[in-house]
Design an enzyme around this catalytic site. Structure first.
Site, short mmCIF file in Angstrom:
data_model
loop_
_atom_site.label_atom_id
_atom_site.label_comp_id
_atom_site.label_asym_id
_atom_site.label_seq_id
_atom_site.Cartn_x
_atom_site.Cartn_y
_atom_site.Cartn_z
CB SER A 1 -0.94 -0.10 1.26
OG SER A 1 -0.11 -0.07 2.45
CB SER B 1 -0.64 -3.56 12.66
OG SER B 1 -0.57 -2.23 11.72
#
Length: 200
Positions: free
Chosen positions: A39, A109
């Site tokens: 990303s 995460s």
């Protein structure tokens, strides 16, 4: 376990965090970059770190892959190990904050609970969740490490977005859309946000 806790005493530092802030001329905090693989988390975090460093700020990047080469080399990618990975990074980030530095963490995460657990161990306004928003389709197009291809071929299991979940932040402090904006534009957005919050 209880014996260990009973025999450990916290030693306060001879230098207070506020003194470090005054010397560094900026606050200390963690920008917690979260998002899918590819990303742009590490790219944006490192570009921001360079900009802050050029401005004379004390800053360091904790990168997911780099941490797994050392501190977390013993952890895998199942849910329990992912949670432990984030717990350790949260504690390391807390130490960086206490040392007066700005710490930028670039980790997928994937679980909200784990990210929130880090927020809870630092003081108010010391944790800013940065959602690096990018569609799974675009991340797969980028696929700089060839991981999505391996995940689709089932060569990698427990891969976030394919065979493991990713829980998007519900109320992140900042959203960076890396499909619409360049790395440089994202850095500008972050600098503006940090200035607005009087953190730098």
């Amino acid at each position: 376990m209880s014996g260990k806790v009973e025999n450990i005493v916290w030693h306060n530092s001879s230098i207070a965090k506020i003194e470090r802030h005054e010397k560094n001329k900026h606050q200390s905090f963690v920008l917690w970059f979260t998002g899918l693989s590819a990303s742009g988390k590490s790219s944006v975090a490192n570009a921001l770190a360079h900009t802050l460093f050029e401005k004379g700020k004390q800053v360091y990047v904790l990168d997911g892959d780099n941490i797994r080469h050392g501190l977390n080399h013993d952890l895998g990618f199942n849910e329990q190990d992912r949670k432990e990975n984030i717990r350790r990074i949260g504690e390391v980030s807390k130490l960086f904050i206490d040392s007066g530095q700005i710490v930028l963490t670039a980790f997928i995460s994937p679980y909200r609970e784990d990210r929130d657990s880090v927020r809870k161990i630092v003081e108010k306004d010391e944790f800013l969740e940065i959602y690096v928003k990018c569609s799974i389709e675009e991340c797969e197009k980028r696929d700089p490490k060839g991981l999505y291809k391996k995940a689709r071929n089932k060569e990698i299991t427990q891969f976030t977005g394919i065979s493991a979940p990713y829980e998007e932040p519900l109320e992140p402090e900042i959203v960076l859309d890396t499909e619409k904006f360049s790395i440089e534009q994202c850095v500008d957005q972050l600098i503006d946000a940090l200035n607005a919050k009087h953190l730098i």
